[in-house]
Design a protein around this motif. Structure first.
Motif, short mmCIF file in Angstrom:
data_model
loop_
_atom_site.label_atom_id
_atom_site.label_comp_id
_atom_site.label_asym_id
_atom_site.label_seq_id
_atom_site.Cartn_x
_atom_site.Cartn_y
_atom_site.Cartn_z
N ARG A 1 0.83 -1.21 0.00
CA ARG A 1 0.00 0.00 0.00
C ARG A 1 0.86 1.26 0.00
NH1 ARG A 1 -5.08 1.79 1.52
NH2 ARG A 1 -5.11 3.87 2.45
N ASP A 2 1.93 1.28 0.83
CA ASP A 2 2.81 2.46 0.92
C ASP A 2 3.51 2.70 -0.42
OD1 ASP A 2 2.10 2.68 3.61
OD2 ASP A 2 3.75 1.37 4.23
N LEU A 3 3.97 1.62 -1.06
CA LEU A 3 4.64 1.77 -2.35
C LEU A 3 3.68 2.29 -3.42
CD1 LEU A 3 6.73 -1.55 -2.47
CD2 LEU A 3 7.48 0.70 -1.70
N TYR A 4 2.47 1.73 -3.43
CA TYR A 4 1.48 2.11 -4.44
C TYR A 4 1.06 3.57 -4.28
CZ TYR A 4 -2.86 2.00 -7.17
OH TYR A 4 -3.85 2.27 -8.07
N LEU A 5 0.81 3.99 -3.05
CA LEU A 5 0.39 5.37 -2.82
C LEU A 5 1.52 6.35 -3.18
CD1 LEU A 5 -1.61 5.04 0.53
CD2 LEU A 5 -2.48 5.20 -1.81
N LYS A 6 2.76 5.96 -2.91
CA LYS A 6 3.89 6.81 -3.29
C LYS A 6 3.99 6.92 -4.80
CE LYS A 6 7.44 9.33 -2.05
NZ LYS A 6 7.28 10.56 -1.24
N ALA A 7 3.75 5.81 -5.50
CA ALA A 7 3.79 5.83 -6.96
C ALA A 7 2.71 6.74 -7.53
CB ALA A 7 3.64 4.41 -7.51
N PHE B 1 11.29 2.24 -4.51
CA PHE B 1 11.99 1.15 -3.84
C PHE B 1 11.63 1.15 -2.36
CE2 PHE B 1 15.08 2.00 -7.34
CZ PHE B 1 15.03 0.74 -7.92
N ALA B 2 11.59 -0.04 -1.78
CA ALA B 2 11.43 -0.19 -0.33
C ALA B 2 12.81 -0.27 0.29
CB ALA B 2 10.62 -1.44 -0.02
N ALA C 1 9.73 -3.60 -4.53
CA ALA C 1 9.62 -2.32 -5.24
C ALA C 1 8.37 -2.32 -6.09
CB ALA C 1 10.86 -2.09 -6.12
N ILE C 2 8.01 -1.15 -6.60
CA ILE C 2 6.89 -1.03 -7.54
C ILE C 2 7.37 -0.25 -8.76
CG2 ILE C 2 5.99 1.10 -6.49
CD1 ILE C 2 3.17 0.04 -7.15
N PHE C 3 6.95 -0.70 -9.94
CA PHE C 3 7.36 -0.08 -11.19
C PHE C 3 6.12 0.25 -12.03
CE2 PHE C 3 10.45 -3.36 -9.99
CZ PHE C 3 11.59 -2.59 -9.81
#
Length: 309
Positions: free
Chosen positions: A103-109, A117-118, A156-158
């Motif tokens: 959730r944190d990665l997605y909201l940051k994206a 990156f985490a 990570a999220i891309f």
């Protein structure tokens, strides 16, 4: 598809159901349009059977079974190629990266970042595991002239355009932390907790395997290792020239008798230095040609489940 979650699976069969449960619990709150891709990398256990059962129970879960063990990077490549989401999350199957923090990665994206990156806080790994990671990152950074962040792993999220950009890279030996640096795009980092592995098993990534990965990646991603040969040959040549000058000064200026072995020794080193330097220059060109002619896939899929062909 809005969100794809890719997880290479190897050596953690008892964690797979809990992994899918936690991922589903998190991403279902973000979007109804998601998929979970479990890439089974020929693990020597019953992981394949468990993934079959999970895929039969949940159509959101897709199983990708590689024909043999291709390693983590090959499994990630297979997962990326299978994914269809606008955003793609990658995380290991050992639950040391809590899926809740997707959730944190997605909201940051969503703030406009293409790569998030985490960064791991409070790593609970052993001293030897931590030092092995340190050696690996230092060696990788030196051989590729890049900065390696030890706190960043595969979590990570891309965005889709990053996945498409990396797919265009024809490298056989893939190492995605370097590839993401090469493609660029707007990048951010988010702090995450790094949990203890609950199944009692150790990571299959030993220090030896990390060093082997660093060397193979450096050879395929950078020509620095070849340039080092040129530098070494040049240094040997310069040392031989300095030695020859010293012998001339000792013989002509100081009128000192010089034994024949010393002259022969200097001459041999001079010739060896020239040869190494020339071979190094030729090796640079051979290395460049080698990179261009490679056309082998970095993975082969034996079977898929819930994947539209």
């Amino acid at each position: 598809m809005e969100l794809s979650v890719v997880s290479p699976c190897y050596g953690a069969p008892t964690l797979l159901r809990e992994l899918v449960r936690q991922i589903t619990e998190t991403v279902a709150q973000l979007t109804d349009s998601y998929e979970i891709i479990l890439v089974e990398d020929a693990s020597p256990d019953n992981s394949r059977d468990i993934i079959r059962e999970i895929c039969a129970e949940d159509s959101h879960v897709k199983g990708v079974f590689l024909s043999r063990n291709f390693g983590q990077q090959g499994a990630l490549n297979a997962g990326y190629d299978t994914s269809t989401g606008n955003y793609v999350v990658t995380l290991d199957c050992d639950l040391q990266n809590p899926p809740a923090q997707i959730r944190d990665l997605y909201l940051k994206a969503q703030e406009g970042y293409d790569i998030v990156f985490a960064t791991r806080r409070n790593r609970p790994d052993s001293f030897f595991m931590t030092q092995g990671s340190h050696v690996f990152n230092r060696l990788m950074g030196f051989l590729t002239d890049t900065r390696q962040d030890e706190s960043v792993a595969e979590f990570a999220i891309f965005s889709r355009k990053v996945i498409d950009a990396m797919a265009k890279m024809g490298d056989y030996h893939r190492y995605y932390p370097l590839m993401t640096q090469w493609v660029g795009f707007k990048t951010a980092k988010v702090d995450v907790e790094h949990a203890v592995r609950t199944d009692g098993k150790k990571s299959s990534y030993s220090t030896r395997k990390r060093i082997e990965l660093a060397v193979s990646t450096a050879v395929s991603f950078s020509t620095k290792s070849l340039r080092l040969i040129v530098y070494f040959g040049t240094m040997v040549t310069l040392a031989a020239i300095i030695g020859a000058i010293a012998l001339v000064i000792k013989t002509v200026v100081l009128d000192t008798q010089v034994s024949g072995w010393a002259t022969l020794f200097v001459s041999m080193w001079f010739i060896a230095g020239i040869m190494i330097m020339v071979m190094g220059i030729v090796a640079v060109y051979i290395g460049s040609i080698f990179d261009e002619v490679k056309r082998r896939p970095s993975y082969l899929i034996g079977e898929t489940l819930n994947v539209e062909q």
